[in-house]
Each structure stands twice: as C-alpha cells, then as structure tokens.
Design a protein around this motif. Structure first.
Motif, short mmCIF file in Angstrom:
data_model
loop_
_atom_site.label_atom_id
_atom_site.label_comp_id
_atom_site.label_asym_id
_atom_site.label_seq_id
_atom_site.Cartn_x
_atom_site.Cartn_y
_atom_site.Cartn_z
N LYS A 28 26.84 48.07 -4.26
CA LYS A 28 25.57 48.01 -3.51
C LYS A 28 25.36 49.30 -2.73
CE LYS A 28 23.21 45.42 0.14
NZ LYS A 28 23.31 44.29 1.09
N SER A 29 26.43 49.78 -2.10
CA SER A 29 26.34 51.02 -1.33
C SER A 29 25.97 52.19 -2.23
CB SER A 29 27.67 51.30 -0.63
OG SER A 29 27.67 52.56 -0.02
N LYS A 30 26.59 52.21 -3.42
CA LYS A 30 26.32 53.31 -4.35
C LYS A 30 24.88 53.26 -4.84
CE LYS A 30 29.13 55.80 -7.65
NZ LYS A 30 30.34 55.78 -8.48
N HIS A 31 24.40 52.05 -5.11
CA HIS A 31 23.02 51.91 -5.60
C HIS A 31 22.00 52.24 -4.50
CE1 HIS A 31 24.14 49.08 -9.17
NE2 HIS A 31 24.47 50.34 -9.36
N LYS A 89 30.12 55.60 -14.74
CA LYS A 89 30.99 54.43 -14.59
C LYS A 89 32.45 54.75 -14.88
CE LYS A 89 27.43 50.98 -15.55
NZ LYS A 89 27.01 49.87 -16.42
N GLU A 90 32.75 56.01 -15.14
CA GLU A 90 34.14 56.42 -15.38
C GLU A 90 34.98 56.06 -14.16
OE1 GLU A 90 35.82 57.95 -17.94
OE2 GLU A 90 34.09 57.66 -19.22
N LYS A 91 36.12 55.39 -14.41
CA LYS A 91 36.98 54.97 -13.30
C LYS A 91 38.39 55.50 -13.45
CE LYS A 91 34.13 52.73 -10.73
NZ LYS A 91 33.87 53.20 -9.37
N ASN A 92 38.54 56.63 -14.14
CA ASN A 92 39.86 57.20 -14.33
C ASN A 92 40.21 58.14 -13.19
OD1 ASN A 92 40.15 55.90 -16.83
ND2 ASN A 92 39.07 57.54 -17.88
N LYS A 93 41.47 58.06 -12.76
CA LYS A 93 41.94 59.01 -11.75
C LYS A 93 42.10 60.38 -12.39
CE LYS A 93 44.54 56.13 -8.50
NZ LYS A 93 45.87 55.92 -7.87
N GLU A 94 42.00 61.41 -11.57
CA GLU A 94 42.24 62.77 -12.05
C GLU A 94 42.78 63.62 -10.92
OE1 GLU A 94 38.36 64.96 -12.73
OE2 GLU A 94 37.62 62.89 -12.64
N TYR A 95 43.42 64.73 -11.27
CA TYR A 95 43.92 65.65 -10.25
C TYR A 95 42.76 66.46 -9.70
CZ TYR A 95 48.75 64.54 -11.36
OH TYR A 95 49.94 63.89 -11.51
N ILE A 96 42.55 66.36 -8.40
CA ILE A 96 41.40 67.03 -7.79
C ILE A 96 41.83 67.83 -6.57
CG2 ILE A 96 39.75 65.30 -8.60
CD1 ILE A 96 39.72 64.15 -5.78
N ASN A 133 34.93 60.26 -7.95
CA ASN A 133 33.62 59.77 -7.51
C ASN A 133 33.69 58.95 -6.24
OD1 ASN A 133 32.28 61.05 -9.52
ND2 ASN A 133 31.92 59.26 -10.79
N ASP A 134 34.82 58.26 -6.03
CA ASP A 134 34.96 57.48 -4.80
C ASP A 134 35.04 58.41 -3.59
OD1 ASP A 134 34.91 54.93 -5.94
OD2 ASP A 134 37.01 55.04 -6.49
N LEU A 135 35.78 59.51 -3.72
CA LEU A 135 35.86 60.46 -2.62
C LEU A 135 34.50 61.12 -2.37
CD1 LEU A 135 37.51 61.92 -0.50
CD2 LEU A 135 38.15 63.61 -2.23
N ILE A 136 33.78 61.44 -3.44
CA ILE A 136 32.43 62.01 -3.31
C ILE A 136 31.53 61.04 -2.54
CG2 ILE A 136 30.33 62.60 -4.59
CD1 ILE A 136 32.13 63.85 -6.73
N GLN A 137 31.62 59.74 -2.88
CA GLN A 137 30.79 58.74 -2.20
C GLN A 137 31.08 58.70 -0.70
OE1 GLN A 137 31.00 54.83 -3.91
NE2 GLN A 137 29.56 53.94 -2.45
N VAL A 138 32.36 58.79 -0.34
CA VAL A 138 32.75 58.76 1.07
C VAL A 138 32.17 59.96 1.82
CG1 VAL A 138 34.70 59.01 2.66
CG2 VAL A 138 34.84 57.39 0.76
N ILE A 139 32.36 61.17 1.26
CA ILE A 139 31.88 62.38 1.94
C ILE A 139 30.36 62.38 2.03
CG2 ILE A 139 31.84 64.92 1.87
CD1 ILE A 139 34.53 64.78 0.37
N LEU A 140 29.68 61.94 0.97
CA LEU A 140 28.21 61.84 1.00
C LEU A 140 27.75 60.90 2.11
CD1 LEU A 140 27.11 61.67 -2.75
CD2 LEU A 140 26.35 63.33 -1.07
N ASN A 141 28.40 59.73 2.21
CA ASN A 141 28.03 58.77 3.25
C ASN A 141 28.14 59.37 4.64
OD1 ASN A 141 27.23 56.50 1.86
ND2 ASN A 141 29.21 55.51 1.88
N ILE A 142 29.25 60.07 4.88
CA ILE A 142 29.49 60.64 6.21
C ILE A 142 28.47 61.74 6.53
CG2 ILE A 142 31.14 61.96 7.62
CD1 ILE A 142 33.37 60.41 6.09
N ILE A 153 38.59 54.30 1.16
CA ILE A 153 39.74 55.15 1.53
C ILE A 153 41.03 54.35 1.58
CG2 ILE A 153 40.73 56.50 3.42
CD1 ILE A 153 37.82 57.42 4.01
N GLU A 154 40.99 53.16 2.18
CA GLU A 154 42.21 52.37 2.33
C GLU A 154 42.63 51.69 1.05
OE1 GLU A 154 41.85 51.30 7.10
OE2 GLU A 154 41.63 49.70 5.60
N LYS A 155 41.66 51.16 0.29
CA LYS A 155 42.00 50.35 -0.87
C LYS A 155 42.10 51.16 -2.16
CE LYS A 155 41.84 46.64 1.63
NZ LYS A 155 40.80 45.63 1.52
N LYS A 156 41.35 52.27 -2.27
CA LYS A 156 41.31 52.99 -3.54
C LYS A 156 41.89 54.40 -3.47
CE LYS A 156 38.07 51.94 -6.37
NZ LYS A 156 36.78 51.91 -7.08
#
Length: 344
Positions: free
Chosen positions: A118-121, A190-197, A237-246, A319-322
């Motif tokens: 919902k937050s992403k949408h 919708k890619e949910k694979n981890k990668e070295y970033i 993408n999860d980290l991008i979402q966090v930084i965008l929100n902040i 941040i805590e769960k993923k």
C-alpha cells in the motif's frame, strides 16, 4: 475436584497461544491450538518427538517486544513441511523441564506485506509527479530544437551541420528521458532478489530520481561518505523505498513549516559491524511530545490531506524485518535526524 493433570490440560487447551511442554529436549505435551497450527491430527503424533523437529531457528537471531514481553522470532514446521513464522518465549521450569509459548505471526506478516505494498502504491502518484518534473526541462529543450529547425528550414538556413547538431541534442534528451523511466520502472519492479549494493550509490540514485522535485522546492542536498564502503547483500528496492519516504517527509515538512533555506545532509559511514545512513534536515524539528510515536502505524504529523501515518512505520518495518537493521530518530532545535543502521 479436578486433578492437577486435568487443570494443566484445561490451561493448555484453552489458550490461544501455542504451548509446548519440553523435558530434556523432547515434547511431553502440546496444546490443541498448536496441534492445529502444525496441521497434525492429534498431539499424540508429536509427544515424544524432539522439539527441534518442530522449531527452526532463524539464521540471524531476532527478538521482538510484544505486549511488554520479549519473544524470539523463528519458524515452526508443519506436518506437510510448510514453515510458519512465530514468536516464541521459553521459560525454564527446572533444570530438565521447559515450557514454550508460541504466537503465530502468519496473519501479522501478511498484513505487513499489504501495508508495504500500500505504501509503495501510494508513492506511485508522487512518482508520476516526479517524472513530470524530470521530463519538463527535456521536453522544453526538444520543443526549442524543433522550433529552431522549423525556423531555419523556412529561412533556407538549414544545413547539414545544424541538422546533425540538432539530432544529437534530440538524442541526448531522449536518452535522459528514457533513463528516467528506467529508474522509476526498476523501483516498481516485482523483482525480490537480494543483490550486493553500495549504500552511497543507492542514495545517489534516489537523489537523481527526485532531484527535479527537490530543485523546484529549493531544497539543497549534501551527500557524503566518511569511508570506503563495502557492498552489502540487500533488497535494493526496499532500501530505495525507505530513503524516498524519508526524503519526501522532509520535503513535506519544509513546505508545511514555510522554511526558507531548506537543507538536507546525508552522511554514509561504515564500521566493523555495520553501515549507517544519517539523514538530517532543518525542516522545523519534531516536538518531544510526539517524537516517540512517529514509528507507530497511522500516526501522522501532517494534515489529513497529506498524511497517511504509514510512512515511518513502513520504513521501520522494512529496515527491521527485511534489511536486518535498526532506525532511530532524534530532534533538536529546528533539526530532525534519522539514522539507519544496517548490519554487514
């Protein structure tokens, strides 16, 4: 009068929590709630088995506070091999006997997923606005080039060199616009694979994605890293979402508080155990009365039109769960500082 055994069975089978009685590592009793969660026919299929056949520790030990109690997060395995996330609290009765209280997290985890989606949408509308900001300048440039070609053609001054220069300029603008779309499309993938970033490079990408929106609101960003950073294995993408929100929270605070000189500093650092992203703005700060509530769901400092109360809660959850990290917030004078700490 009921016997002790009858009273124990009554307590076990009337609890909504899963309960296991353990002696020397083996299951001696289990309540009906947990039998049903584990999808067995009866508790007799489990009594006498090693408890480790049911409980699966996580690779990284996690502890969560729930209703003033501290639980460990792990998985249990059902009869058909399905894994279920749970919170567990183990109490030692004596040297040989233990009791484990288990809380099923499946429904909670599903709600968290829905809230993150919902937050992403909800960010999608803002993203479309940002794309419009990003495209406005190149579209103006393209319009100017076309007008120039049209004018030169009608005045018989259109030569090969001017055509080539104009085509190069057009191509550069198209490439820029295409890259903008790729940046946003990758975020909504919708890619949910981890990668070295690299945290520094990811933060630069986020700033690039929204720089036109920041520029139009006269917001200055200073980004620096204190040390050379090693790459971390994360969901990008999860980290991008966090930084965008902040950053969007800072932008909204600047506007609501009518701040004239708007500045955001971002410092990225690394030590032996973790990497940190510290984001600081001068958007007016947060009062002591409410700062302890900002990570609660549906709590918002914005007006009803702009605030959902999910932004920082979603950041904390991701941040805590993923991302296997922690987030902290502090405020002093007119400044707010958010620190994200991610284990290496």
């Amino acid at each position: 009068m009921k016997s002790n055994k009858e009273l124990l069975n009554n307590i076990l089978n009337n609890s909504i929590e899963g309960i296991i009685l353990i002696k020397d590592g083996f299951i001696t009793d289990i309540n009906q709630s947990l039998v049903e969660i584990l999808k067995y026919e009866s508790k007799n299929e489990l009594i006498g088995n090693l408890v480790t056949g049911v409980l699966i520790p996580n690779i990284n030990t996690k502890y969560i506070k729930y209703e003033s109690k501290t639980y460990q997060e792990l998985n249990i395995i059902t009869k058909n091999g399905e894994t279920i996330p749970v919170l567990i609290k183990i109490i030692d009765l004596d040297k040989r006997n233990k009791v484990a209280y288990i809380l099923n997290l499946s429904e909670l985890k599903e709600k968290e997923k829905l809230l993150i989606t919902k937050s992403k949408h909800s960010a999608m509308g803002e993203m479309i606005s940002m794309i419009a900001h990003q495209w406005r300048q190149p579209l103006n440039t393209l319009s100017s080039i076309v007008s120039k070609i049209y004018f030169r053609n009608h005045t018989n001054r259109l030569d090969k060199e001017s055509i080539e220069n104009s085509l190069n300029d057009i191509n550069n603008q198209i490439v820029y616009m295409s890259n903008t779309i790729d940046d946003f499309r990758n975020f909504f993938s919708k890619e949910k694979n981890k990668e070295y970033i690299d945290l520094y490079e990811i933060t630069k990408l986020v700033i690039k994605m929204i720089h036109s929106d920041l520029d139009s609101n006269d917001i200055k960003i200073k980004l620096e890293k204190k040390n050379n950073l090693s790459k971390i294995f994360l969901y990008k993408n999860d980290l991008i979402q966090v930084i965008l929100n902040i950053l969007n929270n800072s932008k909204d605070a600047f506007i609501e508080n009518n701040i004239i000189y708007k500045n955001i500093s971002i410092i990225i650092d690394e030590n032996e155990k973790s990497q940190t992203i510290v984001l600081k703005d001068n958007a007016g700060g947060i009062s002591k009365d409410i700062i302890e509530h900002v990570f609660n769901p549906y709590f918002s400092t914005k007006n009803d039109r702009n605030g959902t109360g999910l932004g920082l809660y979603i950041c904390k959850t991701i941040i805590e769960k993923k991302l296997n990290g922690q987030i902290y917030i502090s405020s002093f004078k007119n400044n707010t500082e958010i620190k994200i700490e991610i284990e290496k």
